[in-house]
Design a protein around this motif. Structure first.
Motif, PDB file in Angstrom:
ATOM      1  N   UNK A  66      -2.913  -8.188   7.234  1.00 60.16           N
ATOM      2  CA  UNK A  66      -1.652  -8.805   6.807  1.00 60.16           C
ATOM      3  C   UNK A  66      -1.387 -10.103   7.566  1.00 60.16           C
ATOM      4  N   UNK A  67      -1.172 -11.169   6.831  1.00 58.30           N
ATOM      5  CA  UNK A  67      -0.799 -12.434   7.441  1.00 58.30           C
ATOM      6  C   UNK A  67       0.707 -12.472   7.667  1.00 58.30           C
ATOM      7  N   UNK A  68       1.103 -13.256   8.658  1.00 64.34           N
ATOM      8  CA  UNK A  68       2.534 -13.343   8.993  1.00 64.34           C
ATOM      9  C   UNK A  68       3.322 -13.986   7.856  1.00 64.34           C
ATOM     10  N   UNK A  69       2.676 -14.919   7.127  1.00 66.91           N
ATOM     11  CA  UNK A  69       3.335 -15.626   6.026  1.00 66.91           C
ATOM     12  C   UNK A  69       2.598 -15.314   4.739  1.00 66.91           C
ATOM     13  N   UNK A  70       3.280 -14.646   3.811  1.00 68.70           N
ATOM     14  CA  UNK A  70       2.665 -14.303   2.525  1.00 68.70           C
ATOM     15  C   UNK A  70       3.749 -13.901   1.536  1.00 68.70           C
ATOM     16  N   UNK A  71       3.776 -14.571   0.403  1.00 65.76           N
ATOM     17  CA  UNK A  71       4.751 -14.283  -0.646  1.00 65.76           C
ATOM     18  C   UNK A  71       4.415 -12.932  -1.291  1.00 65.76           C
ATOM     19  N   UNK A  72       5.450 -12.087  -1.473  1.00 61.17           N
ATOM     20  CA  UNK A  72       5.245 -10.786  -2.121  1.00 61.17           C
ATOM     21  C   UNK A  72       6.457 -10.488  -2.994  1.00 61.17           C
ATOM     22  N   UNK A  73       6.192 -10.265  -4.288  1.00 59.84           N
ATOM     23  CA  UNK A  73       7.315 -10.107  -5.198  1.00 59.84           C
ATOM     24  C   UNK A  73       6.916  -9.295  -6.423  1.00 59.84           C
ATOM     25  N   UNK A  74       7.901  -9.151  -7.313  1.00 60.64           N
ATOM     26  CA  UNK A  74       7.673  -8.515  -8.606  1.00 60.64           C
ATOM     27  C   UNK A  74       8.673  -9.108  -9.591  1.00 60.64           C
ATOM     28  N   UNK A  75       8.337  -9.031 -10.878  1.00 56.75           N
ATOM     29  CA  UNK A  75       9.207  -9.566 -11.930  1.00 56.75           C
ATOM     30  C   UNK A  75      10.126  -8.480 -12.478  1.00 56.75           C
ATOM     31  N   UNK A  76      11.408  -8.824 -12.616  1.00 59.82           N
ATOM     32  CA  UNK A  76      12.373  -7.943 -13.286  1.00 59.82           C
ATOM     33  C   UNK A  76      12.755  -8.614 -14.595  1.00 59.82           C
ATOM     34  N   UNK A  77      12.182  -8.122 -15.696  1.00 57.20           N
ATOM     35  CA  UNK A  77      12.448  -8.693 -17.018  1.00 57.20           C
ATOM     36  C   UNK A  77      13.670  -8.020 -17.632  1.00 57.20           C
ATOM     37  N   UNK A  78      14.574  -8.847 -18.166  1.00 58.59           N
ATOM     38  CA  UNK A  78      15.777  -8.298 -18.802  1.00 58.59           C
ATOM     39  C   UNK A  78      15.678  -8.311 -20.324  1.00 58.59           C
ATOM     40  N   UNK A  79      14.723  -9.043 -20.894  1.00 59.90           N
ATOM     41  CA  UNK A  79      14.603  -9.065 -22.346  1.00 59.90           C
ATOM     42  C   UNK A  79      14.316  -7.662 -22.858  1.00 59.90           C
ATOM     43  N   UNK A 396      -0.202 -17.998 -11.380  1.00 56.65           N
ATOM     44  CA  UNK A 396      -0.966 -17.686 -12.596  1.00 56.65           C
ATOM     45  C   UNK A 396      -1.074 -16.179 -12.828  1.00 56.65           C
ATOM     46  N   UNK A 397      -0.928 -15.807 -14.062  1.00 57.27           N
ATOM     47  CA  UNK A 397      -1.002 -14.395 -14.440  1.00 57.27           C
ATOM     48  C   UNK A 397      -2.485 -14.025 -14.638  1.00 57.27           C
ATOM     49  N   UNK A 470       3.603  -8.660  -8.463  1.00 56.17           N
ATOM     50  CA  UNK A 470       3.165  -7.539  -9.294  1.00 56.17           C
ATOM     51  C   UNK A 470       3.963  -7.519 -10.588  1.00 56.17           C
ATOM     52  N   UNK A 471       3.248  -7.505 -11.723  1.00 51.75           N
ATOM     53  CA  UNK A 471       3.940  -7.293 -12.981  1.00 51.75           C
ATOM     54  C   UNK A 471       3.638  -5.860 -13.447  1.00 51.75           C
ATOM     55  N   UNK A 472       4.702  -5.123 -13.614  1.00 51.85           N
ATOM     56  CA  UNK A 472       6.097  -5.520 -13.583  1.00 51.85           C
ATOM     57  C   UNK A 472       6.863  -4.591 -12.650  1.00 51.85           C
ATOM     58  N   UNK A 473       8.204  -4.793 -12.613  1.00 58.12           N
ATOM     59  CA  UNK A 473       9.007  -3.901 -11.779  1.00 58.12           C
ATOM     60  C   UNK A 473       8.778  -2.449 -12.175  1.00 58.12           C
ATOM     61  N   UNK A 474       8.649  -2.184 -13.472  1.00 57.17           N
ATOM     62  CA  UNK A 474       8.450  -0.805 -13.934  1.00 57.17           C
ATOM     63  C   UNK A 474       7.180  -0.195 -13.365  1.00 57.17           C
TER      64      UNK A 474
END
Length: 759
Positions: A66-79, A396-397, A470-474
């Motif tokens: 694990x690096x000290x700086x690294x973006x980590x997220x997930x998408x929450x789609x409302x459509x 990029x996906x 990570x796609x997706x939140x589900x």
């Protein structure tokens, strides 16, 4: 000679050992297959290569660091309420959002990507776009609270970035020819054939009548700016008014809300769709690609400028239209950031393949038959946007496995890594955890629970990859296996196992989001001090008023502040609030801690190591003070007499002036309050001040003036009054007695010796 041989052998052994260690650090990847008995596993006879035709094996590092700086997220789609349900009250909304924050926090994620405008609508009060149907239940029907204001604050309170996700062009996402919608439109008095032949403006009008599009929808107000493809509507990217509306939408949001980023996904011009059918049920050639029927021909002729009226010229014109949109949004953000000392990022998450090398030498080693986003569809020139610095990040996906023939993960990841080389654009890879359930039923690659974690490990080999989403939140939430049909259980078990692997390995530790130095307001200073008291980390920031987070690092008491930060053991990210006295509960009171400050561009200051503060200790050395009546004693003089000793810097107050009356004799009790300047502790003690009257002295006795004292009688100088020997002060009588004693002693000694001789 022997010593030389040993030295050479030692060097050779060192290099041999190092080579073995390097090989042992990676494992060559093989295909994950379904065996004859129905089980799954790696087939060592089927190696995975970087791409079709390559002789380079894919190698996966054995460990994730694990690096000290690294973006980590997930998408929450409302459509379609994909990842967020439609709710009825503000309390319900808050509860659902907090659930999502809890889940993402459990993954050690540091950013939320939330879809705030899925269909030319808004998850916030807007003057430009109607309230989203996926929020209130009907487009244009307002709610009595501001979801976005709450989400931004709640996300920052968790130490995460908030990325507001917009779809710039999309008006509808349902095919009007689909039975559920078609039947509603027919009920208005249209025939099915008329509906299929609707112009974009006619379709807008019909959907407005149904209430699907509200009166304040930009498309309803401007039907001439709408295009149609495959029964769906989208704003015409070639129209300047459309570009302005999209830019104004962004401006409204960044002006009202303290978001961290504006985020677009891959929806620009339409993707390739399925072939449409004619009335006889036959495929309509070309109906799967936008432009075949010159849907935007009129717009092209109006605004084509110097672009050639050829297929290649029209494609270039479409790409230019999307680039103009990107430029317009960029201009809005630059102006906003400069005038408000903000640092709102601009990020785009495009389709994973930009272009194939067979079509463009700058492209990736992917088959020409696969989809792409530069030509034929979408028309997003992400490659050039990166090179021109129009974006702050690209995500990029890359939604494929390592062994996918049409789009192999390893080759595409390496391609994007090379594109951002030498730029300020951060690269965050989008991973398809959803494919465990969507593809697992027929694609053995997605029955492998290690697939995404292997991708995370592989990313470590590419120096420009700065994070993952990570796609997706589900698909970061486990499936309830027992509630599923038997046929769906294996693929959902693979997803659940994937979640366990990711959370225990590549998402097991917290990290910071990357900094964007070119956006930095450069107005944030390091903390001056911090302290640890009674198991709490305490600091006050008197220097900053525009920061984003404080970062708390954990280390050992023997480490310097630089060593603690470099070790990267992040305890928490704490939301910045100007002027706040920060108190943070510590779990390990025996550790050492350091704190840094992040500005709004996530540029980190140097740190300060927290000083351990012992409990306030105060001693009143003198507790009883005696003073004279009307002495003029001051409070300062009293404190000097009391001699207060403390282990803290303190502020001292007393009630001396109210309690003590120096003009009256008496005993007065003075309360002394000692307040610590480094903690909130207060010591109180009492001192007794005794005010005493002056003690009277005996009056001087003066001789009777009528009586004169006798004159001094001096001895006769010729007479020794006491017979003292001159110069000794000893009397002669005393000397005679001493001499007699000496003579008697001598006689006794002689007598004793004579008696012994006679015997």
């Amino acid at each position: 000679m022997k010593k030389l041989f040993i030295a050479v052998l030692s060097v050779l052994m060192f290099f041999a050992t190092t080579a073995v260690s390097a090989d042992e650090g990676e494992t060559e990847l093989n295909r994950y297959v379904k065996n004859a008995d129905g089980t799954y596993g790696y087939d060592e006879s089927k190696p995975v290569y970087l791409y079709g035709g390559s002789d380079e094996r894919v190698k996966i590092p054995n460990t994730y660091v694990q690096e000290r700086v690294q973006f980590k997220s997930s998408w929450i789609a409302t459509i379609f309420n994909l990842h967020f349900p439609q709710v009825n009250t503000e309390e319900e909304f808050i509860n659902k959002y907090e659930e999502r924050l809890d889940q993402m926090e459990s993954w050690n994620m540091n950013a939320v990507i939330f879809q705030v405008s899925p269909l030319l609508d808004a998850f916030y009060p807007s003057e430009l776009n109607p309230t989203s149907q996926f929020l209130s239940g009907k487009q244009g029907q307002d709610v009595n609270y501001d979801p976005l204001e709450y989400m931004v604050k709640a996300t920052h309170d968790r130490g995460m970035e908030f990325h507001a996700w917009f779809n710039p062009y999309r008006v509808t996402n349902s095919d009007i020819d689909a039975p559920a919608i078609l039947s509603q439109v027919v009920a208005l008095g249209y025939t099915a054939e008329e509906v299929k032949n609707f112009t974009p403006a006619e379709q807008v009008e019909a959907l407005n009548k149904l209430g699907h599009l509200s009166n304040d929808n930009f498309a309803v107000k401007n039907p001439h700016l709408v295009l149609k493809f495959q029964g769906k509507l989208f704003l015409n990217p070639g129209e300047p008014e459309v570009i302005k509306h999209v830019a104004d939408t962004v401006k409204e949001v960044v002006t009202k809300y303290d978001i961290d980023a504006v985020h677009y996904d891959d929806y620009f011009y339409p993707y390739k769709g399925a072939l449409r059918k004619d009335p006889e049920g036959k495929d309509i050639p070309g109906s799967d690609v936008f432009g075949t029927f010159e849907e935007d021909r009129e717009t092209f002729l109006k605004y084509k400028g110097e672009f050639d009226d050829t297929p290649a010229g029209i494609e270039a014109w479409r790409r230019d239209n999307v680039t103009k949109l990107v430029d317009a949004v960029n201009d809005v953000l630059k102006t906003h950031n400069q005038t408000t000392k903000s640092a709102v990022q601009f990020g785009i998450s495009p389709f994973g393949i930009w272009e194939h090398k067979a079509n463009d030498p700058r492209g990736s080693n992917t088959p020409a038959g696969s989809s792409q986003s530069y030509s034929k569809t979408i028309f997003a020139d992400t490659y050039q946007w990166i090179k021109d610095g129009k974006l702050d990040y690209i995500s990029p996906q890359i939604y494929w496995s390592f062994s996918a023939p049409a789009a192999p993960y390893g080759e595409i990841a390496r391609w994007w890594d090379s594109v951002v080389e030498g730029t300020d654009v951060k690269l965050y890879v989008g991973h398809a955890n959803y494919k465990h359930t969507s593809n697992g039923g027929w694609d053995a690659d997605w029955m492998n629970p290690d697939e995404i974690n292997n991708q995370m490990k592989f990313n470590q080999k590419l120096k420009n990859i700065s994070g993952s989403s990570i796609y997706s939140y589900a698909d970061i939430v486990k499936s309830d296996i027992d509630s599923l049909d038997e046929a769906l259980r294996p693929r959902n078990i693979a997803k659940n196992d994937s979640i366990d692997i990711l959370k225990s390995d590549s998402f097991s530790k917290p990290s910071l989001t990357p900094s964007h130095k070119r956006l930095s307001p450069k107005d944030t200073s390091p903390l001056q001090s911090a302290s640890i008291k009674d198991g709490k980390l305490v600091w006050t920031d008197a220097l900053n008023n525009n920061a984003r987070f404080y970062v708390i690092y954990k280390g050992t008491p023997s480490q310097t502040v630089e060593e603690i930060i470099a070790a990267g053991n992040i305890v928490d990210r704490v939301n910045f609030e100007a002027g706040k006295n920060n108190i943070y509960d510590l779990e390990d009171v025996n550790a050492a801690y350091a704190i840094t400050v992040l500005d709004k561009a996530y540029v980190e200051t140097t740190g300060v190591k927290a000083e351990v503060i012992e409990p306030l200790s105060v001693t009143l050395t003198e507790k009883s003070i005696k003073v004279k009546l009307n002495s003029g004693l001051t409070e300062t003089e009293l404190l000097e007499l009391v001699k207060i000793v403390s282990n803290h810097e303190t502020i001292i107050t007393t009630d001396f002036s109210q309690k003590v009356d120096l003009s009256k004799v008496g005993e007065y009790t003075v309360n002394i309050k000692v307040s610590s300047s480094v903690t909130d502790e207060i010591f109180e003690g009492n001192v007794v001040v005794n005010v005493e009257a002056d003690t009277p002295t005996d009056p001087e006795v003066k001789p009777d003036p009528e009586v004169k004292p006798d004159p001094e009688v001096k001895p006769d100088p010729e007479v020794n009054p006491e017979g003292k020997l001159p110069g000794t002060g000893v009397s002669s009588t005393s000397m005679f007695m001493v001499g007699g004693l000496v003579v008697m002693g001598s006689i006794l000694v002689l007598y004793s010796r004579k008696k012994k001789s006679m015997q």
